[in-house]
Design a protein around this motif. Structure first.
Motif, PDB file in Angstrom:
ATOM      1  N   TYR A 109       0.866  -1.178   0.000  1.00  0.00           N
ATOM      2  CA  TYR A 109       0.000   0.000   0.000  1.00  0.00           C
ATOM      3  C   TYR A 109       0.901   1.226   0.000  1.00  0.00           C
ATOM      4  O   TYR A 109       1.613   1.479   0.974  1.00  0.00           O
ATOM      5  N   THR A 110       0.875   1.992  -1.093  1.00  0.00           N
ATOM      6  CA  THR A 110       1.805   3.102  -1.271  1.00  0.00           C
ATOM      7  C   THR A 110       1.047   4.370  -1.636  1.00  0.00           C
ATOM      8  O   THR A 110       0.232   4.376  -2.565  1.00  0.00           O
ATOM      9  N   THR A 111       1.328   5.449  -0.884  1.00  0.00           N
ATOM     10  CA  THR A 111       0.743   6.754  -1.175  1.00  0.00           C
ATOM     11  C   THR A 111       1.819   7.824  -1.038  1.00  0.00           C
ATOM     12  O   THR A 111       2.797   7.648  -0.306  1.00  0.00           O
ATOM     13  N   THR A 112       1.603   8.931  -1.731  1.00  0.00           N
ATOM     14  CA  THR A 112       2.531  10.057  -1.592  1.00  0.00           C
ATOM     15  C   THR A 112       2.195  10.915  -0.380  1.00  0.00           C
ATOM     16  O   THR A 112       3.041  11.676   0.092  1.00  0.00           O
ATOM     17  N   ASN A 113       0.963  10.792   0.128  1.00  0.00           N
ATOM     18  CA  ASN A 113       0.555  11.561   1.300  1.00  0.00           C
ATOM     19  C   ASN A 113       0.190  10.613   2.447  1.00  0.00           C
ATOM     20  O   ASN A 113       0.984   9.753   2.805  1.00  0.00           O
ATOM     21  N   ASN A 114      -1.010  10.746   3.008  1.00  0.00           N
ATOM     22  CA  ASN A 114      -1.354  10.041   4.232  1.00  0.00           C
ATOM     23  C   ASN A 114      -2.122   8.753   3.969  1.00  0.00           C
ATOM     24  O   ASN A 114      -2.783   8.586   2.948  1.00  0.00           O
ATOM     25  N   GLN A 115      -2.079   7.866   4.997  1.00  0.00           N
ATOM     26  CA  GLN A 115      -2.911   6.671   5.013  1.00  0.00           C
ATOM     27  C   GLN A 115      -3.597   6.593   6.376  1.00  0.00           C
ATOM     28  O   GLN A 115      -2.953   6.763   7.412  1.00  0.00           O
ATOM     29  N   THR A 116      -4.915   6.345   6.356  1.00  0.00           N
ATOM     30  CA  THR A 116      -5.694   6.266   7.589  1.00  0.00           C
ATOM     31  C   THR A 116      -6.572   5.023   7.545  1.00  0.00           C
ATOM     32  O   THR A 116      -7.322   4.815   6.588  1.00  0.00           O
ATOM     33  N   PHE A 117      -6.483   4.215   8.608  1.00  0.00           N
ATOM     34  CA  PHE A 117      -7.275   2.991   8.704  1.00  0.00           C
ATOM     35  C   PHE A 117      -8.056   3.063  10.012  1.00  0.00           C
ATOM     36  O   PHE A 117      -7.486   2.986  11.094  1.00  0.00           O
ATOM     37  N   GLU A 118      -9.391   3.214   9.889  1.00  0.00           N
ATOM     38  CA  GLU A 118     -10.213   3.477  11.061  1.00  0.00           C
ATOM     39  C   GLU A 118     -10.579   2.223  11.839  1.00  0.00           C
ATOM     40  O   GLU A 118     -10.750   2.278  13.059  1.00  0.00           O
ATOM     41  N   ASN A 119     -10.724   1.085  11.170  1.00  0.00           N
ATOM     42  CA  ASN A 119     -11.265  -0.096  11.816  1.00  0.00           C
ATOM     43  C   ASN A 119     -10.206  -1.175  12.011  1.00  0.00           C
ATOM     44  O   ASN A 119      -9.081  -1.063  11.543  1.00  0.00           O
ATOM     45  N   GLU A 120     -10.584  -2.236  12.709  1.00  0.00           N
ATOM     46  CA  GLU A 120      -9.675  -3.358  12.943  1.00  0.00           C
ATOM     47  C   GLU A 120      -9.267  -4.004  11.629  1.00  0.00           C
ATOM     48  O   GLU A 120     -10.082  -4.175  10.715  1.00  0.00           O
ATOM     49  N   ILE A 121      -7.985  -4.369  11.541  1.00  0.00           N
ATOM     50  CA  ILE A 121      -7.427  -4.972  10.342  1.00  0.00           C
ATOM     51  C   ILE A 121      -7.037  -6.414  10.640  1.00  0.00           C
ATOM     52  O   ILE A 121      -6.411  -6.707  11.661  1.00  0.00           O
ATOM     53  N   THR A 122      -7.388  -7.321   9.721  1.00  0.00           N
ATOM     54  CA  THR A 122      -6.908  -8.693   9.764  1.00  0.00           C
ATOM     55  C   THR A 122      -5.949  -8.901   8.604  1.00  0.00           C
ATOM     56  O   THR A 122      -6.296  -8.651   7.436  1.00  0.00           O
ATOM     57  N   LEU A 123      -4.724  -9.348   8.915  1.00  0.00           N
ATOM     58  CA  LEU A 123      -3.765  -9.624   7.856  1.00  0.00           C
ATOM     59  C   LEU A 123      -4.060 -10.995   7.269  1.00  0.00           C
ATOM     60  O   LEU A 123      -4.054 -12.006   7.971  1.00  0.00           O
ATOM     61  N   ILE A 124      -4.293 -11.045   5.957  1.00  0.00           N
ATOM     62  CA  ILE A 124      -4.500 -12.315   5.258  1.00  0.00           C
ATOM     63  C   ILE A 124      -3.271 -12.658   4.422  1.00  0.00           C
ATOM     64  O   ILE A 124      -3.281 -13.582   3.623  1.00  0.00           O
ATOM     65  N   GLY A 125      -2.216 -11.920   4.627  1.00  0.00           N
ATOM     66  CA  GLY A 125      -0.904 -12.126   4.019  1.00  0.00           C
ATOM     67  C   GLY A 125       0.037 -11.088   4.596  1.00  0.00           C
ATOM     68  O   GLY A 125      -0.384 -10.173   5.304  1.00  0.00           O
ATOM     69  N   SER A 126       1.308 -11.231   4.331  1.00  0.00           N
ATOM     70  CA  SER A 126       2.247 -10.195   4.776  1.00  0.00           C
ATOM     71  C   SER A 126       1.924  -8.893   4.059  1.00  0.00           C
ATOM     72  O   SER A 126       1.448  -8.886   2.915  1.00  0.00           O
ATOM     73  N   VAL A 127       2.197  -7.761   4.718  1.00  0.00           N
ATOM     74  CA  VAL A 127       1.740  -6.482   4.195  1.00  0.00           C
ATOM     75  C   VAL A 127       2.807  -5.415   4.412  1.00  0.00           C
ATOM     76  O   VAL A 127       3.531  -5.430   5.412  1.00  0.00           O
ATOM     77  N   THR A 128       2.880  -4.488   3.448  1.00  0.00           N
ATOM     78  CA  THR A 128       3.812  -3.368   3.505  1.00  0.00           C
ATOM     79  C   THR A 128       3.048  -2.079   3.240  1.00  0.00           C
ATOM     80  O   THR A 128       2.305  -1.980   2.258  1.00  0.00           O
ATOM     81  N   PHE A 129       3.256  -1.080   4.127  1.00  0.00           N
ATOM     82  CA  PHE A 129       2.637   0.235   3.963  1.00  0.00           C
ATOM     83  C   PHE A 129       3.750   1.262   3.769  1.00  0.00           C
ATOM     84  O   PHE A 129       4.706   1.300   4.560  1.00  0.00           O
ATOM     85  N   ASN A 130       3.614   2.114   2.757  1.00  0.00           N
ATOM     86  CA  ASN A 130       4.571   3.201   2.506  1.00  0.00           C
ATOM     87  C   ASN A 130       3.787   4.490   2.266  1.00  0.00           C
ATOM     88  O   ASN A 130       2.912   4.539   1.401  1.00  0.00           O
ATOM     89  N   ALA A 131       4.109   5.537   3.036  1.00  0.00           N
ATOM     90  CA  ALA A 131       3.389   6.806   2.902  1.00  0.00           C
ATOM     91  C   ALA A 131       4.362   7.970   2.900  1.00  0.00           C
ATOM     92  O   ALA A 131       5.280   8.029   3.726  1.00  0.00           O
ATOM     93  N   GLY A 132       4.142   8.912   1.972  1.00  0.00           N
ATOM     94  CA  GLY A 132       4.934  10.128   1.970  1.00  0.00           C
ATOM     95  C   GLY A 132       4.561  11.075   3.086  1.00  0.00           C
ATOM     96  O   GLY A 132       5.306  11.997   3.417  1.00  0.00           O
ATOM     97  N   GLY A 133       3.406  10.852   3.712  1.00  0.00           N
ATOM     98  CA  GLY A 133       2.964  11.635   4.868  1.00  0.00           C
ATOM     99  C   GLY A 133       2.942  10.789   6.112  1.00  0.00           C
ATOM    100  O   GLY A 133       3.901  10.088   6.437  1.00  0.00           O
TER     101      GLY A 133
END
Length: 451
Positions: free
Chosen positions: A80-104
């Motif tokens: 998951y890649t963005t140049t600005n912000n990332q916001t996740f309001e609710n509970e997350i279940t990982l169904i695989g390994s995950v990578t988050f990249n944000a410019g903000g």
């Protein structure tokens, strides 16, 4: 449910769904990308009970912002890649390994839990905020120009395998967390825990130990480093347990220009105690330190307060069948041992051995006093040599106040050397055949001395 690849063309796409009991479901089975890096943003909002499922967002062409909110659960895997912000309001279940990249900034406003041995890696240019994260494959949080704040447990523990590594890096900011766990329960290795922050670290308990070790089990190492702030922690454990054959792992805390404050520190193990090193630009305060071993050597304990005091509770680097570990305190200011709480042990300094040799114990204050009168110093051996014990307060007008000191051994005892302008022997000194006392004045206020 969208099965093909998705490319966003409009500057902003909002998807809102409703429905009960299982309505409002949003599923993207393939990647979502922008047209121009940072030019498109995506908001997903499910006010029903359905699940939002994503695999990759902005992996090929980053989005501007990514926001996922509503009442639904979120299932995530991929990048998951963005140049600005990332916001996740609710509970997350990982169904695989995950990578988050944000410019903000990146904000996880509810827990993240793994549905398997998956890892999570989060990189943001600004702040990272999280609640609880459970990811046995490992947890990596990196803020390039901000701080990291986690209000829930960071947990990479494993019941039957290895605990995953946990690494947090905020070189321009601070790191603040609750408890941290990288434990292995049955026969695996504990995960390494590494924090690096530019301006200070504050954590709860950190556990990287092995609870039920095999012969090849070892705890993870714990290393906390900050060049310009303080380190404050709860209990720290890198114990490899009792029953395995490997050493406890190392615990290293470095606050180059700040203080270090900890609860109890433990690296004990059947196979040998792990080394413990604390280096502070100002003062060190610790409730207690244990790096003993039943069959191998006790670990080394080294505390350095470059411009402050050392205040410690019970310190134990002893061994039954091996040698006691070396204990060294070096402070510009005062060195004081004191009890912590009603039920905790007295502030003794132990490096004794039953079958091996007692370990050396060295306390040096260059501009303050030394006070160990609340407990004893013991480097005896039942059938080996007693360890060397040296207390030095070198400043003009310096003072040593000492309780009982023991370094008896067979076939020989260790030397005991106390050096200060004033020596106040509150307890007894036992060693054969000689003790060196160097001071301008001497006093014995209680007990007896065998010299």
């Amino acid at each position: 449910i969208v099965t093909g690849n998705v490319t966003l063309n409009n500057p902003s796409l909002d998807i809102n769904t409703t429905g009960v009991p299982d309505g409002g479901r949003i599923v993207f089975n393939n990647p979502i990308d922008g047209t121009t890096a940072g030019a498109q943003s995506l908001t997903l909002n499910s006010s029903g009970n359905g699940t939002i499922t994503l695999k990759d967002v902005g992996n090929s062409v980053p989005l501007g912002n990514l926001t996922i909110k509503g009442l639904s659960k979120q299932e995530l895997a991929g990048n998951y890649t963005t140049t600005n912000n990332q916001t996740f309001e609710n509970e997350i279940t990982l169904i695989g390994s995950v990578t988050f990249n944000a410019g903000g900034a990146i904000a996880f406003n509810n827990p993240i839990k793994s549905n398997g041995d998956y890892a999570i890696a989060v990189t943001a240019n600004q702040n990272i905020t999280t609640k609880e994260i459970v990811a046995p494959g490992g947890i990596t949080l990196t803020s390039t120009n901000g701080s990291i704040s986690s209000t829930g447990i960071l947990d990479s523990s494993s019941s039957f395998g290895n605990g995953g590594p946990i690494q947090l890096t905020a070189k321009s900011g601070t790191i603040t967390t609750g408890n941290v766990s990288a434990i292995s329960v049955n026969g695996g290795n504990g995960g390494d825990v590494t924090f690096i922050a530019g301006n200070g670290i504050a954590t709860g308990d950190i556990f990287a130990q092995v609870l039920e070790p095999s012969d090849t089990s070892q705890a993870g190492a714990i290393a906390l480093t900050t060049p310009n702030g303080n380190i404050t922690t709860g209990n720290l454990s890198a114990s490899s347990g009792f029953g395995g054959s490997l050493k406890g792992n190392t615990i290293t805390l470095t606050a180059d220009n700040g203080s270090i404050t900890t609860a109890n520190i433990d690296t004990s193990s059947t196979g040998g105690g792990g080394d413990i090193t604390l280096i502070a630009g100002t003062s060190i305060t610790t409730d207690g330190i244990t790096t003993d071993s039943s069959s191998q050597n006790g670990g080394a304990i080294a505390l350095t307060a470059k411009n402050g005091n050392i205040i410690a509770g019970n310190v134990n680097a002893s061994s039954f069948d091996g040698n006691g570990g070396a204990i060294a305190f070096n402070a510009t200011g005062n060195i004081i041992t004191r009890g912590v709480g009603v039920e905790n042990p007295p502030p003794d300094i132990f490096s004794f051995s039953i079958s091996g040799n007692g370990g050396p114990i060295t306390l040096i204050s260059s501009a303050g006093f030394i006070d160990t009168s609340a407990g004893k110093i013991d480097s005896t051996s039942a059938i080996g040599k007693g360890g060397e014990i040296t207390l030095t307060a070198s400043a003009t007008g310096s003072k040593i106040i000492a309780g009982d000191i023991f370094s008896n051994g067979i076939p020989g005892s260790g030397n005991i050397t106390l050096t200060a302008d004033e020596l106040d022997l509150v307890g007894g000194i036992q060693r054969q055949p000689e003790v060196t006392l160097e001071g301008g004045s001497f006093g014995t206020t209680a007990g007896k001395s065998t010299i």
